[in-house]
Design an enzyme around this catalytic site. Structure first.
Site, PDB file in Angstrom:
ATOM      1  N   CYS A   2      39.235  -0.690 -17.254  1.00 48.50           N
ATOM      2  CA  CYS A   2      39.403  -0.568 -18.674  1.00 48.50           C
ATOM      3  C   CYS A   2      38.349  -1.062 -19.048  1.00 48.50           C
ATOM      4  O   CYS A   2      37.497  -1.943 -18.754  1.00 48.50           O
ATOM      5  CB  CYS A   2      40.871  -1.077 -18.841  1.00 48.50           C
ATOM      6  N   ARG A  28      32.266   2.764 -17.082  1.00 44.46           N
ATOM      7  CA  ARG A  28      33.437   2.039 -16.141  1.00 44.46           C
ATOM      8  C   ARG A  28      34.345   2.875 -15.902  1.00 44.46           C
ATOM      9  O   ARG A  28      35.307   2.312 -14.980  1.00 44.46           O
ATOM     10  CB  ARG A  28      34.009   0.970 -17.108  1.00 44.46           C
ATOM     11  N   TRP A  76      42.276   2.689 -17.451  1.00 46.04           N
ATOM     12  CA  TRP A  76      41.884   3.176 -16.041  1.00 46.04           C
ATOM     13  C   TRP A  76      43.234   2.649 -15.389  1.00 46.04           C
ATOM     14  O   TRP A  76      43.535   1.529 -14.948  1.00 46.04           O
ATOM     15  CB  TRP A  76      40.601   2.495 -15.396  1.00 46.04           C
ATOM     16  N   ASN A 100      42.906  -5.571 -21.131  1.00 47.77           N
ATOM     17  CA  ASN A 100      42.411  -5.228 -19.665  1.00 47.77           C
ATOM     18  C   ASN A 100      42.956  -6.323 -18.715  1.00 47.77           C
ATOM     19  O   ASN A 100      43.021  -7.604 -19.142  1.00 47.77           O
ATOM     20  CB  ASN A 100      40.948  -5.511 -19.628  1.00 47.77           C
ATOM     21  N   GLY A 101      43.113  -6.023 -17.498  1.00 47.83           N
ATOM     22  CA  GLY A 101      43.637  -6.969 -16.350  1.00 47.83           C
ATOM     23  C   GLY A 101      44.780  -6.520 -16.412  1.00 47.83           C
ATOM     24  O   GLY A 101      45.563  -5.493 -16.124  1.00 47.83           O
ATOM     25  N   GLU A 469      29.852  -1.008   9.771  1.00 45.53           N
ATOM     26  CA  GLU A 469      29.822  -0.665   8.141  1.00 45.53           C
ATOM     27  C   GLU A 469      28.351  -1.186   7.798  1.00 45.53           C
ATOM     28  O   GLU A 469      27.698  -0.807   6.834  1.00 45.53           O
ATOM     29  CB  GLU A 469      30.849  -1.595   7.395  1.00 45.53           C
ATOM     30  N   LYS A 473      25.692   1.065   5.624  1.00 46.82           N
ATOM     31  CA  LYS A 473      25.074   0.643   4.341  1.00 46.82           C
ATOM     32  C   LYS A 473      23.571   0.845   4.444  1.00 46.82           C
ATOM     33  O   LYS A 473      23.015   1.515   3.669  1.00 46.82           O
ATOM     34  CB  LYS A 473      25.319  -0.831   4.196  1.00 46.82           C
ATOM     35  N   GLU A 476      22.291   4.687   4.923  1.00 43.70           N
ATOM     36  CA  GLU A 476      22.338   5.605   3.739  1.00 43.70           C
ATOM     37  C   GLU A 476      21.421   5.254   2.487  1.00 43.70           C
ATOM     38  O   GLU A 476      21.330   6.070   1.728  1.00 43.70           O
ATOM     39  CB  GLU A 476      23.981   5.383   3.252  1.00 43.70           C
ATOM     40  N   HIS A 492      25.632  -1.595  28.704  1.00 42.31           N
ATOM     41  CA  HIS A 492      26.038  -0.348  29.160  1.00 42.31           C
ATOM     42  C   HIS A 492      25.111   0.773  28.884  1.00 42.31           C
ATOM     43  O   HIS A 492      25.646   1.837  28.924  1.00 42.31           O
ATOM     44  CB  HIS A 492      27.532  -0.085  29.040  1.00 42.31           C
ATOM     45  N   LYS A 588      29.094  10.694  -4.259  1.00 43.09           N
ATOM     46  CA  LYS A 588      30.018   9.817  -4.270  1.00 43.09           C
ATOM     47  C   LYS A 588      31.497  10.026  -3.855  1.00 43.09           C
ATOM     48  O   LYS A 588      32.303   9.666  -3.205  1.00 43.09           O
ATOM     49  CB  LYS A 588      30.095   9.300  -5.782  1.00 43.09           C
TER      50      LYS A 588
HETATM   51  C1  F6R Z   1      29.518   5.069   2.417  1.00 46.68           C
HETATM   52  C2  F6R Z   1      30.679   5.838   1.700  1.00 46.68           C
HETATM   53  C3  F6R Z   1      31.224   6.932   2.379  1.00 46.68           C
HETATM   54  C4  F6R Z   1      32.726   6.899   1.711  1.00 46.68           C
HETATM   55  C5  F6R Z   1      33.276   8.305   2.516  1.00 46.68           C
HETATM   56  C6  F6R Z   1      34.709   8.323   2.210  1.00 46.68           C
HETATM   57  O1  F6R Z   1      29.059   3.975   1.475  1.00 46.68           O
HETATM   58  O2  F6R Z   1      30.832   5.574   0.554  1.00 46.68           O
HETATM   59  O3  F6R Z   1      31.194   6.831   3.602  1.00 46.68           O
HETATM   60  O4  F6R Z   1      33.386   5.908   2.392  1.00 46.68           O
HETATM   61  O5  F6R Z   1      32.610   9.370   1.920  1.00 46.68           O
HETATM   62  O6  F6R Z   1      35.003   8.326   0.819  1.00 46.68           O
HETATM   63  P1  F6R Z   1      36.394   7.920   0.218  1.00 46.68           P
HETATM   64  O7  F6R Z   1      36.719   6.479   0.548  1.00 46.68           O
HETATM   65  O8  F6R Z   1      36.270   8.182  -1.038  1.00 46.68           O
HETATM   66  O9  F6R Z   1      37.364   8.848   0.781  1.00 46.68           O
END
Ligand code: F6R
Length: 593
Positions: A2, A28, A76, A100-101, A469, A473, A476, A492, A588
């Site tokens: 928010c 935001r 939000w 907000n909060g 993970e 990171k 990508e 192995h 995204k």
């Molecule tokens: C990596 C990343 C992606 C998402 C994946 C699933 O940094 O963001 O691997 O995790 O595309 O997305 P959501 O979580 O939105 O289902």
């Protein structure tokens, strides 16, 4: 997340300032918005669901020239759907509030009040409580003080009331709020951006500060003492302001984790137990096992969750990549709880997997960051991760909040658990805090990791999904090849790749299988792989060593190391000149198969 704006003055059209201010907060994320203005004893309000243009349309005939007070909000959704009734400002009989909060004790307050509640939000209690305090004879500022004293949780609040016109009351705890000033004008906002071009100087309110502004003064308080605001000049760069002064949204989001995790825990991690207002224990009756399904980073959170659910709740748990699950003709039992995890709530593969589970009659639960998303609407129950909008394509705070939710869920489903689990949970904000010296060290270290023929991130137990993970990171955003591997599995096969140009990022938690991982790393070191160890204990064979604060619980080490891996990936990518927030070929929200 928010956003808030506010105004007191007469030098400009109040509606115009509020709408422009909200526009600056669009980044935001929001799903509804509203403004309220008090001028010459008359209250005007407009609210709309969806984009700000809907709000502009709604209030196009509202005139707000002249002296007055105004407040505005982009919402939000966290408590209740994005509807006009749930949008802020919330109305009492003669006052309006934006917030907000999260008000943790809103249910208790609601029970004590006789007011007619029209929304499903936690915010509405604030305005009714304020008016009740007034009715009991308190002066407006005393009534406001008594109101915020009663609130538990986090808030940034602006309130206007006919009981004291030409005044804006404000309070801040846990959510950002800034006061800006120029000649004969006062502005409020939850970040710098709406204030640029208007306020000359700003005071960043500290937690616990509250007060009011009127024509005469800014009466600013902390606890029982009056406190002079510390005004400083305002930056003039809007993009810089939106990023909170950070170079990238990803960096801002890494730093935000310590704060947003407080929201994730709020009202859930209690002194003695875990509570989820969105769940009832009956929902889990007859469940014999759990299947988790997700993609990418969310899948890694799921893998971690499976260790925790089996270990703490003693429920067998398997994890599947959603795109694989869809076509494997899975055998499903109605004794299985099906959990989907998604930041966006729109990932096509995860959504389809959820549909399959529902069709097969399974109970379904979503762990999601976006209320009212397709996944949330479809699942039987949802636990929101409350990370706020995530703008960086590379997921950071969404991941850590997902893991925190799964940890809490495991404790919620456990018949009993060690109190140390709760103590550790409550320590999460600390574990996620970015240490400036550590960040500086990672910046310097990153220059040594810009080449080579690949990275192996290795770990055991819950640190294996974290290794996955860390590798995701890095690849990508840096476009370097990286793999996550279970430390004990290197011998192995992959150890054949070991040479000085193979970089091993070794996750070596002191509280979990330290000696086992150590032996695995020694094997790699003996074959001349370049070792970068992440641990709280110095490791003599490491070529580089990243020291984290010693912790007394594996999950705290897990979260501290998450921050290290995120920052390391980001610093390498920045050195390589990449756009960290928008890496090539990635989106995204992945709404296609
Ligand atoms: C990596 C990343 C992606 C998402 C994946 C699933 O940094 O963001 O691997 O995790 O595309 O997305 P959501 O979580 O939105 O289902």
């Amino acid at each position: 997340m928010c956003g808030i704006v506010g105004y007191l003055g007469g030098k400009r059209d109040i509606k115009d300032f509020l709408l422009k201010g909200l526009k600056e907060l669009e980044y935001r994320g929001y799903d509804s918005a509203g403004i309220a203005v008090l001028q010459n004893g008359e209250l005007k309000i407009c609210k709309a669901v969806g984009k700000l243009k809907n709000l502009e349309e709604k209030c196009k005939n509202v005139k707000t020239e002249g002296f007055g007070a105004g407040i505005g909000h982009t919402r939000w959704a966290t408590h209740g759907k994005p509807t006009e009734l749930n949008a802020h400002p919330h109305l009492g009989e003669f006052s309006y509030v934006v917030h907000n909060g999260i008000i943790e004790n809103f249910k208790e307050i609601k029970e004590e009040l006789e007011a007619p509640f029209v929304s499903q939000t936690d915010t509405e209690v604030i305005v009714h409580l304020f008016e009740k305090n007034l009715q009991q004879g308190l002066k407006p500022f005393e009534a406001f003080k008594a109101t915020i004293e009663k609130l538990k949780g986090s808030y940034a609040i602006l309130l206007i009331t006919k009981a004291m016109p030409d005044t804006v009351f404000y309070a801040k705890k846990g959510s950002p709020l800034i006061i800006g000033r120029a000649e004969e004008e006062i502005f409020f906002a939850s970040s710098d951006a709406p204030l640029i071009g208007y306020a000359k100087e700003v005071h960043y309110l500290d937690d616990g500060e509250f007060g009011y502004v009127d024509k005469e003064e800014i009466s600013n308080w902390k606890e029982r003492e009056k406190k002079e605001p510390l005004f400083q000049p305002l930056t003039l760069n809007k993009e810089f302001a939106q990023k909170g002064g950070f170079r990238f949204f990803m960096e801002k989001e890494i730093y935000e984790q310590s704060d947003v995790i407080t929201q994730t825990l709020m009202g859930r991690a209690k002194d003695e137990a875990i509570e989820f207002e969105e769940l009832e224990h009956g929902f889990f009756e007859d469940i014999q096992n759990i299947k988790i399904c997700a993609c990418g980073t969310s899948y890694h959170a799921g893998l971690t969750g499976a260790y925790l659910l089996e270990r703490l709740a003693k429920i067998p748990c398997s994890v599947e990549i959603a795109s694989e699950f869809r076509y494997k003709e899975p055998l499903l039992s109605d004794k299985t709880l099906f959990i989907v995890i998604s930041q966006s709530g729109e990932t096509a593969d995860t959504l389809e997997a959820l549909k399959m589970a529902k069709e097969a009659g399974l109970k379904t639960l979503a762990v999601c960051n976006v209320d009212n998303s397709s996944i949330v609407r479809l699942a039987d129950r949802t636990i929101l991760t409350r990370a706020g909008i995530e703008k960086g394509v590379a997921s950071t705070k969404a991941f850590t909040t997902q893991v925190a939710v799964l940890w809490m869920l495991a404790l919620y489903l456990a018949e009993n658990f060690d109190k140390k689990e709760l103590e550790a949970l409550l320590h999460l904000p600390q574990a996620l805090k970015v240490d400036d010296a550590l960040h500086e060290r990672l910046k310097r270290l990153s220059k040594r990791y810009l080449h080579g023929h690949g990275f192996f991130f290795i770990g055991r137990d819950i640190f294996y999904p974290l290794a996955l993970e860390g590798a995701l990171k890095l690849k990508e955003i840096s476009y370097l090849h990286a793999e996550g591997y279970p430390a004990g599995e290197m011998k192995h096969g992959p150890i054949a790749l070991a040479d000085p140009e193979l970089f091993t990022i070794a996750l070596m938690p002191k509280t979990l299988l330290y000696d086992k991982v150590k032996s695995n790393v020694e094997e790699l070191s003996a074959r001349d792989s370049t070792i970068c160890a992440v641990s709280s204990e110095e490791f003599e064979l490491a070529d580089d060593f990243i020291k984290i604060e010693p912790q007394n619980h594996p999950m705290l080490e897990y979260f501290s190391m998450s921050v290290v891996l995120q920052l390391l990936a980001m610093e390498i990518a920045i050195r390589l000149g990449n756009d960290v927030d928008m890496p090539r070929n990635l989106a995204k929200s992945v709404t296609v198969e």
